[in-house]
Structures are given as C-alpha cells and as structure tokens.
Design a protein around this motif. Structure first.
Motif, PDB file in Angstrom:
ATOM      1  N   TRP A  44     -25.853 -27.654   9.970  1.00 44.53           N
ATOM      2  CA  TRP A  44     -26.497 -26.199  11.707  1.00 44.53           C
ATOM      3  C   TRP A  44     -27.694 -25.902  10.829  1.00 44.53           C
ATOM      4  O   TRP A  44     -28.492 -25.203  11.674  1.00 44.53           O
ATOM      5  N   GLN A  45     -27.904 -25.582  10.007  1.00 43.15           N
ATOM      6  CA  GLN A  45     -29.843 -24.929   9.835  1.00 43.15           C
ATOM      7  C   GLN A  45     -30.162 -26.253  10.454  1.00 43.15           C
ATOM      8  O   GLN A  45     -31.681 -25.437  10.979  1.00 43.15           O
ATOM      9  N   SER A  80     -29.822 -28.178  12.733  1.00 45.45           N
ATOM     10  CA  SER A  80     -29.432 -28.141  13.906  1.00 45.45           C
ATOM     11  C   SER A  80     -29.974 -26.469  14.889  1.00 45.45           C
ATOM     12  O   SER A  80     -31.111 -27.118  15.299  1.00 45.45           O
ATOM     13  N   TRP A 123     -26.463 -32.341  15.011  1.00 44.69           N
ATOM     14  CA  TRP A 123     -25.203 -31.993  14.019  1.00 44.69           C
ATOM     15  C   TRP A 123     -24.193 -32.543  14.364  1.00 44.69           C
ATOM     16  O   TRP A 123     -23.494 -32.335  13.074  1.00 44.69           O
ATOM     17  N   SER A 165     -27.487 -30.288  19.564  1.00 46.84           N
ATOM     18  CA  SER A 165     -25.769 -30.995  19.138  1.00 46.84           C
ATOM     19  C   SER A 165     -26.237 -32.227  19.409  1.00 46.84           C
ATOM     20  O   SER A 165     -24.989 -32.789  17.677  1.00 46.84           O
TER      21      SER A 165
END
Length: 194
Positions: free
Chosen positions: A139-140, A142, A54, A51
């Motif tokens: 996002w990938q 993370s 991210w 997180s």
C-alpha cells in the motif's frame, strides 16, 4: 531514508517521467485542451497505475504471469487502442488547435489505457518483485508511486500547454501531431514486439 526507499523513488520517477503512450497523450491533450482540462485524465491515469501496483502486490501479477493468453490479449487490446488514437491524431494533424471543438481525453479513457498498457503492468511487476518488503508494504509503494506519478505526468501536460503558442503556425502543428502520432505508434508496438 533507507536505500531501498530511495531506489524505489528513483525507479518510480524514471518510469513516470519517461515518454510512453499515456504521457504522449497527456502532452497532446495539454496542447489542445489546456492544463485545467488535462487534470482529470492525468489524475485518473496516475490513480489507475498506482492501483495496478497495488493489485499486482495483492497477487494479481502472479495470476497474470500464469496466464500468458490473458497477457497477450491485454497487450493486443492496448496496441490496437493506441494505434487507433495515433490514427485519430494523424488525421487531425493539420487542424488548428481548437479547445472547444476537439474531443478531449476523458478520465475513464485515461484510466482504461493504463489497464491495457503493457508498460504499466511490467513496471508494477518490477516494483513488487524488487521493492516490496516488510519495511515497504504494497500500500505504501502504491501511494508513493501515485504521489510521484502525478507531478511527472503534470510536466507532460505543462509541456503541451507551453507549446500552444508555438503550435499556432500550421506547419509546426502538422509536424507536432505527426511526430506525436508516430511516437505513440512506436511506443505501443515496441511494448508488444519486445
């Protein structure tokens, strides 16, 4: 597989498997509480680290870089907390392994540790600065970091579980806990003093 993806995987593997405060605590937790009890803090710590990757990718990293006082406050909060955990570990150094009586590391504590761990923030800033690209969205990165971190931290828990029989000897247990407490202090203070 692209070279940047392979480079990221190797970076995530190295940063996740290397000794650090969270891995050392998971090792001690695995020795005292067992693998099943270590799964919740392990997953929480990995999810928190992913997180943070991210959030740094969404811009929080830039905001932190502009506020050095916030960075220092987080670093000192992490060092003080880790020092307290090391002190607790040192105080219980000679106590026998008792899975029921010893206080386990909770999921919230493990996740909170990642939030104040300077190593995690520096790793996240490095991930975003070096590897984020249109072909590797945040996002990938993370998600892949999470999927790599879980088995790496599980290795530390399994090392703890595997050492349980060896630690039944009081002298070995005392040495183990004192060593972990010292390593925890060194890893915490090295991050702040560097």
């Amino acid at each position: 597989m692209s070279q940047s993806l392979l480079a990221f995987i190797l970076f995530a593997l190295a940063s996740s498997i290397s000794p650090g405060p969270t891995n050392l605590l998971i090792l001690a937790h695995g020795a005292r509480q067992g693998l099943r009890a270590s799964l919740a803090p392990l997953l929480a710590a990995c999810a928190a680290a992913a997180s943070i990757v991210w959030l740094v990718g969404l811009g929080l990293g830039e905001a932190l870089m502009r506020h050095p006082l916030a960075q220092q406050a987080m670093s000192w909060a992490g060092v003080l907390w880790l020092s307290w955990l090391a002190w607790r570990m040192l105080r219980s150094a000679g106590q026998p392994l008792q899975r029921i009586d010893s206080k386990p590391l909770g999921a919230i504590s493990a996740a909170s540790l990642q939030v104040v761990n300077p190593k995690v923030w520096m790793m996240a800033i490095a991930v975003i600065g070096v590897f984020a690209a249109p072909s590797l969205p945040v996002w990938q990165l993370s998600l892949m970091f999470l999927l790599i971190a879980i088995p790496c931290m599980a290795v530390w828990a399994l090392l703890g579980v595997g050492s349980t029989r060896w630690l039944q000897t009081p002298g070995r247990l005392l040495w183990f806990n004192r060593s972990l407490a010292a390593l925890l202090l060194i890893s915490a203070w090295a991050a702040v003093l560097s």
